[in-house]
Design a protein around this motif. Structure first.
Motif, PDB file in Angstrom:
ATOM      1  N   HIS A  36       0.706  -1.148   0.306  1.00  0.00           N
ATOM      2  CA  HIS A  36       0.256  -0.098  -0.044  1.00  0.00           C
ATOM      3  C   HIS A  36       0.916   1.350   0.000  1.00  0.00           C
ATOM      4  O   HIS A  36       0.769   1.862  -1.177  1.00  0.00           O
ATOM      5  N   ALA A  37       1.486   0.999   0.821  1.00  0.00           N
ATOM      6  CA  ALA A  37       2.706   2.944   1.079  1.00  0.00           C
ATOM      7  C   ALA A  37       3.602   2.825  -0.230  1.00  0.00           C
ATOM      8  O   ALA A  37       3.674   3.621  -0.818  1.00  0.00           O
ATOM      9  N   GLN A  38       3.387   1.427  -1.228  1.00  0.00           N
ATOM     10  CA  GLN A  38       4.518   1.442  -2.001  1.00  0.00           C
ATOM     11  C   GLN A  38       3.670   2.702  -3.339  1.00  0.00           C
ATOM     12  O   GLN A  38       4.037   3.172  -3.497  1.00  0.00           O
ATOM     13  N   ALA A  39       1.827   1.630  -3.787  1.00  0.00           N
ATOM     14  CA  ALA A  39       1.898   2.671  -4.310  1.00  0.00           C
ATOM     15  C   ALA A  39       0.872   3.575  -4.424  1.00  0.00           C
ATOM     16  O   ALA A  39       0.249   4.281  -4.690  1.00  0.00           O
ATOM     17  N   SER A  40       0.976   4.102  -2.713  1.00  0.00           N
ATOM     18  CA  SER A  40       0.405   5.544  -3.283  1.00  0.00           C
ATOM     19  C   SER A  40       1.488   6.413  -3.450  1.00  0.00           C
ATOM     20  O   SER A  40       1.113   7.484  -3.942  1.00  0.00           O
ATOM     21  N   SER A  41       2.478   6.203  -3.505  1.00  0.00           N
ATOM     22  CA  SER A  41       3.893   7.326  -3.935  1.00  0.00           C
ATOM     23  C   SER A  41       4.224   6.852  -5.566  1.00  0.00           C
ATOM     24  O   SER A  41       4.468   8.093  -6.148  1.00  0.00           O
ATOM     25  N   VAL A 214     -12.613   1.862  -3.269  1.00  0.00           N
ATOM     26  CA  VAL A 214     -12.105   1.427  -2.094  1.00  0.00           C
ATOM     27  C   VAL A 214     -10.923   2.821  -1.656  1.00  0.00           C
ATOM     28  O   VAL A 214     -10.241   3.362  -2.026  1.00  0.00           O
ATOM     29  N   TRP A 215     -10.843   2.815   0.113  1.00  0.00           N
ATOM     30  CA  TRP A 215     -10.273   3.926   0.735  1.00  0.00           C
ATOM     31  C   TRP A 215      -9.318   3.355   1.553  1.00  0.00           C
ATOM     32  O   TRP A 215     -10.101   3.031   2.446  1.00  0.00           O
ATOM     33  N   LEU A 216      -8.168   3.435   1.477  1.00  0.00           N
ATOM     34  CA  LEU A 216      -7.277   3.008   2.334  1.00  0.00           C
ATOM     35  C   LEU A 216      -5.939   3.615   3.171  1.00  0.00           C
ATOM     36  O   LEU A 216      -5.321   4.102   2.921  1.00  0.00           O
ATOM     37  N   ASP A 217      -5.996   2.529   4.311  1.00  0.00           N
ATOM     38  CA  ASP A 217      -5.300   4.458   4.882  1.00  0.00           C
ATOM     39  C   ASP A 217      -4.190   3.392   5.063  1.00  0.00           C
ATOM     40  O   ASP A 217      -3.583   2.662   4.876  1.00  0.00           O
ATOM     41  N   GLU A 218      -2.504   3.909   5.798  1.00  0.00           N
ATOM     42  CA  GLU A 218      -1.465   3.780   5.842  1.00  0.00           C
ATOM     43  C   GLU A 218      -1.180   2.225   5.611  1.00  0.00           C
ATOM     44  O   GLU A 218      -0.506   1.485   5.702  1.00  0.00           O
ATOM     45  N   GLY A 220      -3.261  -0.201   5.332  1.00  0.00           N
ATOM     46  CA  GLY A 220      -3.725  -0.685   4.104  1.00  0.00           C
ATOM     47  C   GLY A 220      -5.077  -0.936   4.391  1.00  0.00           C
ATOM     48  O   GLY A 220      -5.541  -2.188   4.188  1.00  0.00           O
ATOM     49  N   ARG A 221      -5.682  -0.962   5.750  1.00  0.00           N
ATOM     50  CA  ARG A 221      -7.451  -1.167   5.994  1.00  0.00           C
ATOM     51  C   ARG A 221      -8.284  -0.636   4.724  1.00  0.00           C
ATOM     52  O   ARG A 221      -7.730   0.463   5.084  1.00  0.00           O
ATOM     53  N   ILE A 222      -8.979  -1.018   4.996  1.00  0.00           N
ATOM     54  CA  ILE A 222     -10.518  -0.609   4.282  1.00  0.00           C
ATOM     55  C   ILE A 222     -10.795   0.823   5.334  1.00  0.00           C
ATOM     56  O   ILE A 222     -11.446   0.742   6.497  1.00  0.00           O
ATOM     57  N   ARG A 223     -10.929   1.603   5.115  1.00  0.00           N
ATOM     58  CA  ARG A 223     -11.450   2.816   5.573  1.00  0.00           C
ATOM     59  C   ARG A 223     -12.929   3.128   5.254  1.00  0.00           C
ATOM     60  O   ARG A 223     -13.677   3.576   5.721  1.00  0.00           O
ATOM     61  N   ARG A 224     -13.003   3.364   3.882  1.00  0.00           N
ATOM     62  CA  ARG A 224     -14.492   3.226   3.286  1.00  0.00           C
ATOM     63  C   ARG A 224     -14.523   2.674   1.809  1.00  0.00           C
ATOM     64  O   ARG A 224     -13.580   1.962   1.218  1.00  0.00           O
ATOM     65  N   GLN A 225     -15.700   1.615   1.202  1.00  0.00           N
ATOM     66  CA  GLN A 225     -15.725   1.351   0.511  1.00  0.00           C
ATOM     67  C   GLN A 225     -17.021   1.917   0.011  1.00  0.00           C
ATOM     68  O   GLN A 225     -18.094   1.645  -0.013  1.00  0.00           O
ATOM     69  N   GLN A 226     -17.189   1.873  -1.356  1.00  0.00           N
ATOM     70  CA  GLN A 226     -18.427   2.194  -2.132  1.00  0.00           C
ATOM     71  C   GLN A 226     -18.687   1.282  -3.021  1.00  0.00           C
ATOM     72  O   GLN A 226     -17.602   1.049  -4.092  1.00  0.00           O
ATOM     73  N   THR A 227     -19.839   0.783  -3.528  1.00  0.00           N
ATOM     74  CA  THR A 227     -20.253   0.665  -4.858  1.00  0.00           C
ATOM     75  C   THR A 227     -21.115   1.054  -5.115  1.00  0.00           C
ATOM     76  O   THR A 227     -21.947   1.131  -4.646  1.00  0.00           O
ATOM     77  N   ASP A 228     -21.322   0.963  -6.641  1.00  0.00           N
ATOM     78  CA  ASP A 228     -22.297   1.456  -7.748  1.00  0.00           C
ATOM     79  C   ASP A 228     -22.707   0.290  -8.384  1.00  0.00           C
ATOM     80  O   ASP A 228     -22.015   0.042  -9.320  1.00  0.00           O
TER      81      ASP A 228
END
Length: 292
Positions: A36-41, A214-218, A220-228
């Protein structure tokens, strides 16, 4: 319980079906701790996409490791020019999906519990069947009675399949956002419907892919998930009876947003005493099938 009361019950059933089991155990593929941290940057290179995919796929396991969380749920359904919103707040066991919540739907606040995939709701005053203050709906039986397909997407107990239904081409990093004071990385995901449970039925209703974010914290946990979800539902009896109404299927859109906070919070979900409970599984199944 009158027709309006049954409608509220089925509306809340949708909320409960989404929540009932926000059971996330065993969903990912492990991933790497630094993904997650690598993908963030990283940029949009193929390596970055691979890292983003690993981050999303491992997020379910990383979230489940926290055992419990407080949860905020928002469901917005639009069909036939009418929009219905339902909101819930409470706590959930991420291992088995048990939960305690207060749901607000169509102007009423409803206390509800989910225990072993059974929904219990405290009925508003004046609507109690047989004078009992609680109703009971077996979510497994209700879902089976309404048939396979889009209903399975409304049950995050099946979120396990989301992680297995995405590849590098399906994940796009959209940027960063602050959610409840927490810095997160935002990913857009196109879930391959064919790889989900009841994939063939789902494909007929929602098409080849299911948009999810999905919104992941540092960590790598899910903080928000949205499904349309956009699907074709059978016309209701009132639609068919209306003068000039088309017998064709209706277009229904459903947006579900789930926020996770306060990991490790206590969850005390217990079924009400049996003598205080009326079983409404049959009515909920019938009404849900009628509504498509």
């Amino acid at each position: 319980m009158g027709r309006a009361g049954r409608g509220r019950t089925v509306g809340a059933l949708t909320v409960a079906g989404v929540l009932a089991g926000t059971a996330l155990t065993g969903c990912g593929n492990g991933g790497d701790a630094a993904g997650h941290a690598q993908a963030s940057s990283a940029t949009g290179s193929s390596g970055a996409r691979e890292q983003g995919t690993r981050a999303v796929r491992s997020a379910y396991d990383r979230t489940a490791e926290e055992d419990t969380a407080r949860i905020t749920l928002r469901v917005r359904t639009t069909a036939g020019g009418r929009t219905v919103a339902a909101n819930g707040q409470g706590a959930v066991d991420l291992g088995d999906g048990d939960s305690v919540m207060t749901v607000t739907a169509q102007g009423q606040r409803i206390e509800q519990r989910v225990v072993d995939q059974v929904l219990y709701q405290r009925v508003p005053r004046g609507q109690a069947p047989d004078g009992r203050p609680w109703i009971r709906i077996d979510l497994r039986k209700a879902a089976a009675g309404q048939g396979a397909g889009a209903g399975s997407v409304s049950d995050p107990a099946r979120s396990a399949a989301y992680a297995k239904a995405i590849s590098d081409k399906d994940v796009t990093r959209k940027g960063t956002a602050t959610i409840d004071g927490v810095e997160t990385t935002h990913y857009r995901v196109a879930v391959d419907v064919a790889d989900l449970p009841d994939g063939a039925a789902l494909r007929r209703q929602v098409g080849p892919t299911l948009p999810m974010e999905v919104w992941l914290d540092e960590q790598g946990r899910i903080r928000r998930q949205q499904t349309d979800m956009t699907l074709r539902a059978a016309p209701s009896p009132s639609d068919r009876a209306s003068a000039g109404a088309s017998p064709s299927a209706r277009r229904v859109t459903v947006r579900t947003v789930v926020d996770f906070t306060d990991f490790g919070t206590e969850v005390d979900a217990e079924a009400p005493p049996a003598r205080q409970v009326a079983d409404m599984t049959g009515k909920a199944t019938e009404q849900g099938g009628t509504r498509g």
